[in-house]
Write a protein that holds these residues in place. Structure first.
Motif, mmCIF file in Angstrom:
data_model
loop_
_atom_site.group_PDB
_atom_site.id
_atom_site.type_symbol
_atom_site.label_atom_id
_atom_site.label_comp_id
_atom_site.label_asym_id
_atom_site.label_seq_id
_atom_site.Cartn_x
_atom_site.Cartn_y
_atom_site.Cartn_z
ATOM 1 N N GLU A 24 0.793 -1.217 0.000
ATOM 2 C CA GLU A 24 0.000 0.000 0.000
ATOM 3 C C GLU A 24 0.834 1.280 0.000
ATOM 4 O OE1 GLU A 24 -2.373 -0.477 3.418
ATOM 5 O OE2 GLU A 24 -3.583 -2.037 2.549
ATOM 6 N N VAL A 25 2.122 1.193 -0.249
ATOM 7 C CA VAL A 25 3.000 2.358 -0.254
ATOM 8 C C VAL A 25 3.375 2.684 -1.692
ATOM 9 C CG1 VAL A 25 5.205 3.302 0.512
ATOM 10 C CG2 VAL A 25 3.887 1.830 2.039
ATOM 11 N N TYR A 26 3.109 3.934 -2.090
ATOM 12 C CA TYR A 26 3.410 4.402 -3.440
ATOM 13 C C TYR A 26 4.255 5.674 -3.340
ATOM 14 C CZ TYR A 26 -0.137 1.182 -5.115
ATOM 15 O OH TYR A 26 -0.850 0.048 -5.418
ATOM 16 N N PHE A 27 4.737 6.138 -4.478
ATOM 17 C CA PHE A 27 5.510 7.372 -4.483
ATOM 18 C C PHE A 27 5.141 8.212 -5.698
ATOM 19 C CE2 PHE A 27 8.084 4.346 -6.793
ATOM 20 C CZ PHE A 27 8.589 5.055 -7.860
ATOM 21 N N VAL A 28 5.377 9.517 -5.582
ATOM 22 C CA VAL A 28 5.152 10.464 -6.677
ATOM 23 C C VAL A 28 6.344 11.416 -6.739
ATOM 24 C CG1 VAL A 28 2.617 10.436 -6.585
ATOM 25 C CG2 VAL A 28 3.869 12.064 -5.192
ATOM 26 N N ASN A 29 6.554 11.978 -7.901
ATOM 27 C CA ASN A 29 7.588 12.991 -8.086
ATOM 28 C C ASN A 29 6.880 14.352 -8.060
ATOM 29 O OD1 ASN A 29 9.521 14.787 -9.029
ATOM 30 N ND2 ASN A 29 10.425 13.300 -10.422
ATOM 31 N N ILE A 30 6.903 14.992 -6.913
ATOM 32 C CA ILE A 30 6.190 16.261 -6.726
ATOM 33 C C ILE A 30 6.689 17.323 -7.706
ATOM 34 C CG2 ILE A 30 5.729 18.158 -5.111
ATOM 35 C CD1 ILE A 30 4.212 15.695 -4.335
ATOM 36 N N GLN A 31 8.002 17.398 -7.903
ATOM 37 C CA GLN A 31 8.574 18.408 -8.801
ATOM 38 C C GLN A 31 8.047 18.211 -10.222
ATOM 39 O OE1 GLN A 31 10.419 20.749 -7.294
ATOM 40 N NE2 GLN A 31 10.324 21.891 -9.178
ATOM 41 N N LYS A 32 7.980 16.960 -10.663
ATOM 42 C CA LYS A 32 7.481 16.666 -12.004
ATOM 43 C C LYS A 32 5.998 17.031 -12.120
ATOM 44 C CE LYS A 32 7.456 12.950 -15.415
ATOM 45 N NZ LYS A 32 7.839 11.555 -15.687
ATOM 46 N N LEU A 124 -3.189 19.976 -4.936
ATOM 47 C CA LEU A 124 -2.693 18.604 -5.054
ATOM 48 C C LEU A 124 -3.036 17.758 -3.831
ATOM 49 C CD1 LEU A 124 -0.992 16.631 -6.738
ATOM 50 C CD2 LEU A 124 1.031 17.552 -5.595
ATOM 51 N N ASN A 125 -3.003 18.338 -2.651
ATOM 52 C CA ASN A 125 -3.243 17.573 -1.423
ATOM 53 C C ASN A 125 -4.599 16.869 -1.395
ATOM 54 O OD1 ASN A 125 -0.741 17.884 -0.245
ATOM 55 N ND2 ASN A 125 -1.311 19.725 0.874
ATOM 56 N N PRO A 126 -5.716 17.537 -1.705
ATOM 57 C CA PRO A 126 -6.999 16.826 -1.697
ATOM 58 C C PRO A 126 -7.063 15.728 -2.766
ATOM 59 C CG PRO A 126 -7.367 19.203 -1.813
ATOM 60 C CD PRO A 126 -5.911 18.970 -1.922
ATOM 61 N N ILE A 127 -6.391 15.937 -3.886
ATOM 62 C CA ILE A 127 -6.374 14.923 -4.934
ATOM 63 C C ILE A 127 -5.642 13.681 -4.445
ATOM 64 C CG2 ILE A 127 -5.449 14.393 -7.234
ATOM 65 C CD1 ILE A 127 -5.983 17.373 -7.915
ATOM 66 N N LEU A 128 -4.519 13.870 -3.768
ATOM 67 C CA LEU A 128 -3.780 12.733 -3.215
ATOM 68 C C LEU A 128 -4.601 12.017 -2.136
ATOM 69 C CD1 LEU A 128 -0.183 14.252 -2.926
ATOM 70 C CD2 LEU A 128 -0.951 12.502 -4.534
ATOM 71 N N GLU A 129 -5.266 12.790 -1.286
ATOM 72 C CA GLU A 129 -6.090 12.193 -0.232
ATOM 73 C C GLU A 129 -7.242 11.385 -0.824
ATOM 74 O OE1 GLU A 129 -7.272 15.434 2.277
ATOM 75 O OE2 GLU A 129 -5.243 15.708 3.076
ATOM 76 N N LYS A 130 -7.877 11.929 -1.839
ATOM 77 C CA LYS A 130 -8.981 11.229 -2.497
ATOM 78 C C LYS A 130 -8.488 9.938 -3.150
ATOM 79 C CE LYS A 130 -12.546 11.914 -5.998
ATOM 80 N NZ LYS A 130 -13.046 12.806 -7.046
ATOM 81 N N TYR A 131 -7.351 10.015 -3.828
ATOM 82 C CA TYR A 131 -6.777 8.830 -4.472
ATOM 83 C C TYR A 131 -6.453 7.770 -3.424
ATOM 84 C CZ TYR A 131 -3.988 5.837 -7.458
ATOM 85 O OH TYR A 131 -3.516 4.760 -8.152
ATOM 86 N N MET A 132 -5.899 8.195 -2.295
ATOM 87 C CA MET A 132 -5.558 7.255 -1.236
ATOM 88 C C MET A 132 -6.790 6.544 -0.694
ATOM 89 S SD MET A 132 -2.633 9.325 0.924
ATOM 90 C CE MET A 132 -2.506 8.066 2.206
ATOM 91 N N MET A 138 -2.076 3.225 1.680
ATOM 92 C CA MET A 138 -1.736 3.609 3.039
ATOM 93 C C MET A 138 -0.840 4.843 3.076
ATOM 94 S SD MET A 138 -0.062 1.267 5.995
ATOM 95 C CE MET A 138 1.665 1.660 5.828
ATOM 96 N N MET A 139 0.110 4.955 2.123
ATOM 97 C CA MET A 139 1.069 6.045 2.181
ATOM 98 C C MET A 139 1.543 6.396 0.772
ATOM 99 S SD MET A 139 4.730 6.150 4.209
ATOM 100 C CE MET A 139 4.044 5.318 5.611
ATOM 101 N N ILE A 140 1.723 7.707 0.537
ATOM 102 C CA ILE A 140 2.333 8.188 -0.706
ATOM 103 C C ILE A 140 3.534 9.028 -0.299
ATOM 104 C CG2 ILE A 140 2.056 9.619 -2.761
ATOM 105 C CD1 ILE A 140 -0.906 8.939 -2.744
#
Length: 173
Positions: A24-32, A124-132, A138-140
Motif C-alpha cells: 500500500e506504499v506508493y511514491f510520486v515525483n512532486i517536482q514533475k 494537489l493535497n486533496p487529490i492525493l487524499e482522495k486517491y488514497m 496507506m502512504m504516498i
C-alpha cells in the motif's frame, strides 16, 4: 513446544503484516507534477514571459545609465567642479533608485512564483487524499525520499492526469 509454536506464529503474522503494508506504499515525483501539469506549465509560461519583459526593461535602463555615466565622464573637463558634482550626485540617485526598483521587481517575481507553487500544492493535497481513500493506499511518498522502489509504485502520471482534470490553470496576482 508450545512456546515454539507461539514464536513461529508471531513471526509469521509480523512478516505477513509487513508484506501487506508494503503493498500500500506508493511514491510520486512532486517536482514533475508541479512542472508538467497544465496549471504548472501555464504558470511557468506566464512567469517566464513576465520575467523576460521585466528583465529587458531593466537591461535597457541599465544600459542607459551606463551611457549617461560615460557621457558624464567625458564632460568632466568641460564642466565646473560644482556642476560635475551635482550631475554625479543626480546619477548616483538614479542608480540607487534603479537598484531599488530592480530588487523590488525580483522580490515580487519570487512572491508570484511561491504563490503559484503553494496554490498547486494546496490543490494537489486533496487529490492525493482522495486517491488514497479510493484505492486503499496507506502512504504516498515523495520520490526524492525513496531510495529504491519498483516503478509500478510510481503514481506521478496518474496524479498529473487527476490534477489536470481538477485544476486547468491558476491565477497569478
Amino acid at each position: 513446544m508450545r512456546y515454539l509454536k507461539l514464536i513461529i506464529l508471531t513471526i509469521f503474522l509480523l512478516a505477513y503484516t509487513n508484506l501487506y503494508s508494503a503493498e500500500e506504499v506508493y511514491f510520486v515525483n512532486i517536482q514533475k507534477i508541479l512542472n508538467e501539469s497544465k496549471a504548472g506549465k501555464g504558470a511557468q509560461d506566464v512567469l517566464k514571459k513576465d520575467f523576460a519583459s521585466t528583465n529587458k526593461k531593466f537591461a535597457d535602463e541599465s544600459n542607459s545609465l551606463k551611457k549617461e555615466e560615460t557621457e558624464l565622464i567625458a564632460q568632466k573637463k568641460s564642466l565646473s567642479p560644482e556642476e560635475y558634482k551635482k550631475k554625479v550626485s543626480a546619477l548616483r540617485k538614479k542608480n540607487i533608485d534603479f537598484q531599488n526598483r530592480r530588487r523590488a521587481a525580483s522580490s515580487n517575481f519570487l512572491k508570484k512564483k511561491n504563490n503559484a507553487r503553494n496554490t498547486l500544492i494546496k490543490a494537489l493535497n486533496p487529490i492525493l487524499e482522495k486517491y488514497m481513500s479510493e484505492n486503499n493506499v496507506m502512504m504516498i511518498l515523495n520520490e526524492k525520499n525513496v531510495v529504491l522502489a519498483n516503478t509500478k509504485r510510481d503514481l506521478t502520471k496518474t496524479i498529473i492526469g487527476l490534477l489536470d482534470k481538477e485544476l486547468k490553470s491558476i491565477k497569478l496576482n
